[in-house]
Design a protein around this motif. Structure first.
Motif, PDB file in Angstrom:
ATOM      1  N   VAL A  51      42.215  42.493  54.143  1.00 25.18           N
ATOM      2  CA  VAL A  51      43.536  42.342  53.527  1.00 25.18           C
ATOM      3  C   VAL A  51      43.438  42.880  52.108  1.00 25.18           C
ATOM      4  N   LEU A  52      44.313  43.807  51.772  1.00 28.50           N
ATOM      5  CA  LEU A  52      44.388  44.344  50.413  1.00 28.50           C
ATOM      6  C   LEU A  52      45.494  43.589  49.683  1.00 28.50           C
ATOM      7  N   VAL A  53      45.153  42.915  48.586  1.00 31.47           N
ATOM      8  CA  VAL A  53      46.097  42.061  47.879  1.00 31.47           C
ATOM      9  C   VAL A  53      46.280  42.557  46.448  1.00 31.47           C
ATOM     10  N   ASP A  54      47.523  42.868  46.094  1.00 36.74           N
ATOM     11  CA  ASP A  54      47.844  43.263  44.725  1.00 36.74           C
ATOM     12  C   ASP A  54      47.671  42.055  43.812  1.00 36.74           C
ATOM     13  N   GLY A  71      38.716  34.255  54.522  1.00 35.87           N
ATOM     14  CA  GLY A  71      38.112  33.491  55.604  1.00 35.87           C
ATOM     15  C   GLY A  71      36.880  34.159  56.145  1.00 35.87           C
ATOM     16  N   ASP A  72      36.335  33.567  57.194  1.00 34.73           N
ATOM     17  CA  ASP A  72      35.105  34.079  57.789  1.00 34.73           C
ATOM     18  C   ASP A  72      35.285  35.451  58.420  1.00 34.73           C
ATOM     19  N   THR A  73      36.451  35.692  59.023  1.00 31.88           N
ATOM     20  CA  THR A  73      36.649  36.948  59.744  1.00 31.88           C
ATOM     21  C   THR A  73      37.501  37.946  58.971  1.00 31.88           C
ATOM     22  N   THR A  74      38.113  37.524  57.899  1.00 30.97           N
ATOM     23  CA  THR A  74      38.991  38.401  57.133  1.00 30.97           C
ATOM     24  C   THR A  74      38.445  38.599  55.728  1.00 30.97           C
ATOM     25  N   ALA A  75      38.150  39.845  55.390  1.00 30.26           N
ATOM     26  CA  ALA A  75      37.699  40.180  54.046  1.00 30.26           C
ATOM     27  C   ALA A  75      38.926  40.470  53.184  1.00 30.26           C
ATOM     28  N   VAL A  76      38.846  40.108  51.917  1.00 33.32           N
ATOM     29  CA  VAL A  76      39.928  40.381  50.973  1.00 33.32           C
ATOM     30  C   VAL A  76      39.422  41.352  49.917  1.00 33.32           C
ATOM     31  N   ILE A  77      40.236  42.360  49.638  1.00 30.05           N
ATOM     32  CA  ILE A  77      39.976  43.282  48.541  1.00 30.05           C
ATOM     33  C   ILE A  77      41.184  43.215  47.615  1.00 30.05           C
ATOM     34  N   LEU A  78      40.936  42.985  46.346  1.00 31.88           N
ATOM     35  CA  LEU A  78      42.009  42.953  45.360  1.00 31.88           C
ATOM     36  C   LEU A  78      42.299  44.368  44.887  1.00 31.88           C
ATOM     37  N   ILE A  79      43.580  44.671  44.671  1.00 30.77           N
ATOM     38  CA  ILE A  79      43.991  45.993  44.204  1.00 30.77           C
ATOM     39  C   ILE A  79      44.937  45.840  43.022  1.00 30.77           C
ATOM     40  N   SER A  80      44.982  46.853  42.177  1.00 31.18           N
ATOM     41  CA  SER A  80      45.877  46.814  41.014  1.00 31.18           C
ATOM     42  C   SER A  80      45.942  48.191  40.364  1.00 31.18           C
ATOM     43  N   THR A  81      46.955  48.359  39.535  1.00 35.17           N
ATOM     44  CA  THR A  81      47.021  49.544  38.684  1.00 35.17           C
ATOM     45  C   THR A  81      46.291  49.283  37.370  1.00 35.17           C
ATOM     46  N   HIS A  82      45.926  48.036  37.122  1.00 32.21           N
ATOM     47  CA  HIS A  82      45.152  47.678  35.924  1.00 32.21           C
ATOM     48  C   HIS A  82      43.674  47.974  36.165  1.00 32.21           C
ATOM     49  N   LEU A  84      39.639  47.411  36.319  1.00 33.40           N
ATOM     50  CA  LEU A  84      38.769  46.306  36.697  1.00 33.40           C
ATOM     51  C   LEU A  84      38.274  45.545  35.469  1.00 33.40           C
ATOM     52  N   GLU A  85      38.014  46.247  34.393  1.00 31.33           N
ATOM     53  CA  GLU A  85      37.502  45.612  33.180  1.00 31.33           C
ATOM     54  C   GLU A  85      38.429  44.500  32.687  1.00 31.33           C
ATOM     55  N   HIS A 101      40.991  50.099  42.320  1.00 29.90           N
ATOM     56  CA  HIS A 101      42.161  50.555  41.577  1.00 29.90           C
ATOM     57  C   HIS A 101      43.062  51.282  42.574  1.00 29.90           C
ATOM     58  N   LYS A 102      44.360  51.116  42.443  1.00 29.78           N
ATOM     59  CA  LYS A 102      45.275  51.739  43.412  1.00 29.78           C
ATOM     60  C   LYS A 102      45.104  53.249  43.477  1.00 29.78           C
ATOM     61  N   SER A 103      44.735  53.869  42.372  1.00 31.19           N
ATOM     62  CA  SER A 103      44.557  55.324  42.383  1.00 31.19           C
ATOM     63  C   SER A 103      43.318  55.743  43.171  1.00 31.19           C
ATOM     64  N   ALA A 104      42.398  54.819  43.415  1.00 34.19           N
ATOM     65  CA  ALA A 104      41.172  55.116  44.154  1.00 34.19           C
ATOM     66  C   ALA A 104      41.245  54.633  45.598  1.00 34.19           C
ATOM     67  N   LEU A 105      42.386  54.124  45.993  1.00 34.43           N
ATOM     68  CA  LEU A 105      42.539  53.563  47.327  1.00 34.43           C
ATOM     69  C   LEU A 105      42.391  54.636  48.406  1.00 34.43           C
ATOM     70  N   SER A 106      41.524  54.369  49.353  1.00 36.05           N
ATOM     71  CA  SER A 106      41.349  55.246  50.521  1.00 36.05           C
ATOM     72  C   SER A 106      40.620  54.449  51.598  1.00 36.05           C
ATOM     73  N   ALA A 107      40.713  54.928  52.822  1.00 40.86           N
ATOM     74  CA  ALA A 107      39.987  54.281  53.910  1.00 40.86           C
ATOM     75  C   ALA A 107      38.484  54.326  53.637  1.00 40.86           C
TER      76      ALA A 107
END
Length: 118
Positions: A51-54, A71-82, A84-85, A101-107
């Motif tokens: 799950v990608l969460v803004d 959860g155990d079966t679902t990984a979460v990745i946080l995304i933002s235009t801000h 990481l620092e 970062h949203k600009s680096a988002l890719s499969a």
């Protein structure tokens, strides 16, 4: 089998663009959500692999949403235009597997972050 992904963002435009980008990269976008409540419901119904969460969901905190859906079966990745620092300590303390970062988002970036090759 391709990785199943749920996108969580309050921008319909971003959701549409991210879905197209990830599907071109071989990911299966099984759903989208624009609020934390929708995300929780969709995770329960769809059981995505990731799950990608803004971080900023129109008044909701993406860190709180990540806590509710990780959860155990679902990984979460946080995304933002801000950058990481700006949030590095909070990301490290969260249940998320990482940040993109949203600009680096890719499969490929998602697979790399999760250590998967499928």
């Amino acid at each position: 089998m391709s990785m199943r992904c749920l996108l969580v963002d309050d921008s319909a435009r971003f959701l549409e663009a991210a879905r197209a980008l990830l599907e071109r990269g071989g990911m299966q976008v099984v759903g989208v959500a624009s609020t934390g409540a929708e995300a929780v419901s969709r995770v329960h119904d769809l059981v995505p692999d990731v799950v990608l969460v803004d971080l900023d969901l129109d008044g909701e905190n993406g860190f709180d949403v990540a806590l509710r859906i990780a959860g155990d079966t679902t990984a979460v990745i946080l995304i933002s235009t801000h950058a990481l620092e700006d949030f590095q300590e909070l990301v490290a303390a969260s249940p998320a597997r990482g940040f993109l970062h949203k600009s680096a988002l890719s499969a490929g970036a998602i697979r790399e972050l999760l250590g998967r090759e499928d």
